[in-house]
Every structure is written in C-alpha cells, then in structure tokens.
Scaffold this active site. Structure first.
Site, PDB file in Angstrom:
ATOM      1  N   HIS A 207      -9.311   1.356   5.290  1.00 12.64           N
ATOM      2  CA  HIS A 207      -7.998   1.471   5.941  1.00 12.64           C
ATOM      3  C   HIS A 207      -8.132   2.363   7.178  1.00 12.64           C
ATOM      4  O   HIS A 207      -8.907   3.327   7.174  1.00 12.64           O
ATOM      5  CB  HIS A 207      -6.978   2.060   4.957  1.00 12.64           C
ATOM      6  CG  HIS A 207      -5.574   1.947   5.465  1.00 12.64           C
ATOM      7  ND1 HIS A 207      -5.059   2.827   6.383  1.00 12.64           N
ATOM      8  CD2 HIS A 207      -4.612   1.031   5.226  1.00 12.64           C
ATOM      9  CE1 HIS A 207      -3.806   2.455   6.669  1.00 12.64           C
ATOM     10  NE2 HIS A 207      -3.519   1.378   5.978  1.00 12.64           N
TER      11      HIS A 207
ATOM     12  N   SER B  75       4.114  -2.197  10.072  1.00 14.78           N
ATOM     13  CA  SER B  75       5.576  -2.263  10.190  1.00 14.78           C
ATOM     14  C   SER B  75       6.168  -3.600   9.733  1.00 14.78           C
ATOM     15  O   SER B  75       7.111  -4.095  10.337  1.00 14.78           O
ATOM     16  CB  SER B  75       6.017  -1.911  11.618  1.00 14.78           C
ATOM     17  OG  SER B  75       5.599  -0.599  11.954  1.00 14.78           O
TER      18      SER B  75
ATOM     19  N   GLY C  39       3.177   2.204  10.754  1.00 12.24           N
ATOM     20  CA  GLY C  39       4.123   3.305  10.589  1.00 12.24           C
ATOM     21  C   GLY C  39       4.908   3.637  11.840  1.00 12.24           C
ATOM     22  O   GLY C  39       5.561   4.673  11.907  1.00 12.24           O
TER      23      GLY C  39
ATOM     24  N   GLU D 243      -4.807  -4.884  10.718  1.00 10.28           N
ATOM     25  CA  GLU D 243      -3.773  -3.867  10.890  1.00 10.28           C
ATOM     26  C   GLU D 243      -3.978  -3.170  12.236  1.00 10.28           C
ATOM     27  O   GLU D 243      -4.758  -2.213  12.329  1.00 10.28           O
ATOM     28  CB  GLU D 243      -3.861  -2.831   9.767  1.00 10.28           C
ATOM     29  CG  GLU D 243      -3.647  -3.419   8.384  1.00 10.28           C
ATOM     30  CD  GLU D 243      -3.089  -2.391   7.404  1.00 10.28           C
ATOM     31  OE1 GLU D 243      -2.069  -2.692   6.782  1.00 10.28           O
ATOM     32  OE2 GLU D 243      -3.646  -1.293   7.298  1.00 10.28           O
TER      33      GLU D 243
ATOM     34  N   GLU E 148      -6.392   4.680   8.264  1.00  8.67           N
ATOM     35  CA  GLU E 148      -6.163   6.112   8.007  1.00  8.67           C
ATOM     36  C   GLU E 148      -7.417   6.762   7.428  1.00  8.67           C
ATOM     37  O   GLU E 148      -7.683   7.934   7.683  1.00  8.67           O
ATOM     38  CB  GLU E 148      -4.955   6.279   7.070  1.00  8.67           C
ATOM     39  CG  GLU E 148      -3.651   6.000   7.818  1.00  8.67           C
ATOM     40  CD  GLU E 148      -2.544   5.415   6.973  1.00  8.67           C
ATOM     41  OE1 GLU E 148      -2.608   5.469   5.733  1.00  8.67           O
ATOM     42  OE2 GLU E 148      -1.591   4.875   7.569  1.00  8.67           O
TER      43      GLU E 148
ATOM     44  N   LYS F 110       0.047   4.290  -0.133  1.00  7.78           N
ATOM     45  CA  LYS F 110      -0.572   5.467   0.501  1.00  7.78           C
ATOM     46  C   LYS F 110      -0.381   6.682  -0.433  1.00  7.78           C
ATOM     47  O   LYS F 110      -0.436   6.512  -1.644  1.00  7.78           O
ATOM     48  CB  LYS F 110       0.011   5.676   1.895  1.00  7.78           C
ATOM     49  CG  LYS F 110      -0.084   4.374   2.717  1.00  7.78           C
ATOM     50  CD  LYS F 110       0.210   4.532   4.174  1.00  7.78           C
ATOM     51  CE  LYS F 110       0.061   3.165   4.857  1.00  7.78           C
ATOM     52  NZ  LYS F 110       0.248   3.235   6.299  1.00  7.78           N
TER      53      LYS F 110
ATOM     54  N   ASN G 278       0.871  -1.183   0.000  1.00  5.40           N
ATOM     55  CA  ASN G 278       0.000   0.000   0.000  1.00  5.40           C
ATOM     56  C   ASN G 278       0.902   1.224   0.000  1.00  5.40           C
ATOM     57  O   ASN G 278       1.538   1.516   1.006  1.00  5.40           O
ATOM     58  CB  ASN G 278      -0.893  -0.040   1.246  1.00  5.40           C
ATOM     59  CG  ASN G 278      -1.697   1.238   1.421  1.00  5.40           C
ATOM     60  OD1 ASN G 278      -1.752   2.072   0.526  1.00  5.40           O
ATOM     61  ND2 ASN G 278      -2.315   1.394   2.583  1.00  5.40           N
TER      62      ASN G 278
HETATM   63  P1  13P Z   1       3.458   0.397   7.575  1.00  2.00           P
HETATM   64  O1  13P Z   1       3.946  -0.901   6.934  1.00  2.00           O
HETATM   65  O2  13P Z   1       4.170   1.602   7.063  1.00  2.00           O
HETATM   66  O3  13P Z   1       3.416   0.272   9.054  1.00  2.00           O
HETATM   67  O4  13P Z   1       1.937   0.577   7.082  1.00  2.00           O
HETATM   68  C1  13P Z   1       1.044  -0.465   7.219  1.00  2.00           C
HETATM   69  C2  13P Z   1      -0.202  -0.124   6.495  1.00  2.00           C
HETATM   70  O5  13P Z   1      -0.950   0.743   6.919  1.00  2.00           O
HETATM   71  C3  13P Z   1      -0.493  -0.838   5.245  1.00  2.00           C
HETATM   72  O6  13P Z   1      -1.779  -0.580   4.796  1.00  2.00           O
END
Ligand code: 13P
Length: 251
Positions: free
Chosen positions: A95, A213, A173, A167, A97, A11, A9
């Site tokens: 997601h 992560s 992150g 997640e 976010e 983003k 992803n």
């Molecule tokens: P990270 O791998 O940067 O922690 O992000 C995970 C994520 O949100 C994938 O959709």
C-alpha cells in the site's frame, strides 16, 4: 468474465468492539449480494472478530500487511501462515502508505507477494503514482516500474492468483477521485504491461481494482468502465451503510 471485487481497507481504524458493531449492521445489508466478491481488511487486532462475524456469509477477510519470512526474530511482524491460520483469504501488499511511511519498495513487495502466494493467500498488490509524478508525465513509467519490479519473478500461475489495486496517491484520502476515464486509462496501461511481462491471457484475466476516494456517489461511474474490475475503499468503508451502498452499486 472477470468477477468484480469490492474491498474495504480499514487502515488503522476500529477496535474489536467497533469492528463487531460494524459487522452487525453490514453483514445483513449485503447478505443477498452475488454480483461481486466482498473483502474487508481490518487491522490485525480485529481480524478474528471480523472473521467470526463473516462465518456463513460470502464476505472474505484480508490482512493489511505481512512479513515475507514464515517466522523469525522480526519484532512486531506477522507472517503469512499466522494470517492463514486465523482464516484470512487475502492480504494487502505494498500500500502506498506502507511505501511512504514504512520504507516498502518494489523489492519488499515482491517478497511479500510471493510469501502470500506460497501460503495460499491472495495478495492485493497496490501500485500508483504521486501527484508530482503525474504532473511530470511519469505515470506510465512509474506504473511499469512498479509492475516489473514488484511482480517480477512470479510465474504465470502465481500471477493468476493476485489482484492489483491502482491507487493514485493524489486521490487517497483527499476526496479528489480520479475520473473514471483517468482511472480506466491507467488500468489499460497496467493490463498492457502485464500482457508484455506475462501473457495476454494473464492480462485479460487480471482483476484491477481502483482505489482513491471511492464513495457511494462515484462507484457506479467507475464500475461502468470495462477495465475497472472493482474498488479498494478506504474512508468510505468505515461506515457500514456507506460501504454497503458501494458494494451494492448496481442494485
Ligand atoms: P480512501 O478511499 O480513503 O481515499 O483510501 C483509499 C485507500 O488507500 C484504500 O486502500
């Protein structure tokens, strides 16, 4: 036997030229990979670039979001048929976010998942708890609520076409990956809830990806868990070498 899925992803990262440069390096590196499905989810503006670069490869492409209506006066939104016409196979739905910054709820997740399925896309439905919820011992309740709320009203046949990504928000992150044991235990709980809500066969066939992560250093230990069927990778999917290493975890 559930085939593993490794999804990246991106983003809100990468212009079209950056996406092209990534694919020039990444596609040859994973050309021989057969043990897992590979999905890349670029931003909308780089979808066609990545789709062109995946022609003749086994890499599938996902959008990161969609609107549940086919068309209409919804400024700034993109619908499932628009995504399908570009050549996408999948779409990320709900997601954390989007839940956190853009007001998505289990109810919008439900509408989006159904719209994706109706258009023939594979929804990658994201669920997961915050650190406060985990500390308060509410992880099980949150996951159950997200599954029953977000996936309610799907038929067993529709459910058989989705992917779920667990997640935990505290792991996204932050560099703080869930241990394989913590992730596997959440995945077992999700499978249990699915078997109650749908069928035991639905639960047995569902592929549940872990996200938060994931890096080349921890992917093998995560994938060694029976209930972890893949990964949804954020930061580490932005670098072609690092994402290729994750994809090639058993090699
Ligand atoms: P990270 O791998 O940067 O922690 O992000 C995970 C994520 O949100 C994938 O959709």
């Amino acid at each position: 036997m559930r085939k593993a899925v490794i999804a990246g992803n991106w983003k809100m990262f990468k212009t079209r030229s950056e996406a092209r440069a990534f694919m020039d390096v990444f596609a040859p590196k994973v050309a021989g990979v057969n043990h897992c499905e590979i999905i890349i989810a670029p931003p909308f503006t780089a979808l066609t670039t990545v789709i062109e670069a995946t022609q003749g490869t086994r890499i599938a492409v996902a959008a990161q979001n969609l609107h549940w209506e086919k068309e209409g006066a919804f400024t700034g939104e993109i619908s499932a048929p628009m995504i399908v016409e570009l050549g996408c196979h999948a779409v990320i739905v709900g997601h954390s976010e989007r839940r956190q910054y853009f007001g998505e709820t289990d109810s919008t997740v439900r509408k989006k998942a159904r719209a994706a399925l109706a258009a023939g896309l594979t929804p990658i439905v994201c669920i997961g708890e915050t650190s406060q919820e985990r500390e308060a011992g509410e992880t099980d309740a949150v996951l159950k609520r997200q599954i029953s709320g977000g996936l309610a009203a799907l038929t067993v046949e529709e459910f058989s076409r989705i992917l779920v990504a667990y997640e935990p928000i505290w792991a996204i992150g932050t560099g703080q990956t869930a241990t394989p044991a913590i992730a596997a235990s959440a995945h077992r709980l999700i499978r249990q809830q699915v078997s109650e809500q749908f069928t035991t066969e639905s639960a047995a066939q569902l592929r549940i990806l872990y996200g938060g992560s994931v890096k080349p250093e921890n992917i093998s230990a995560l994938m060694a868990e029976d209930d972890i069927d893949g990964a949804l990778v954020g930061g580490a999917s932005l670098d072609a070498q690092s994402f290729a290493s994750i994809v090639k975890y058993p090699m």
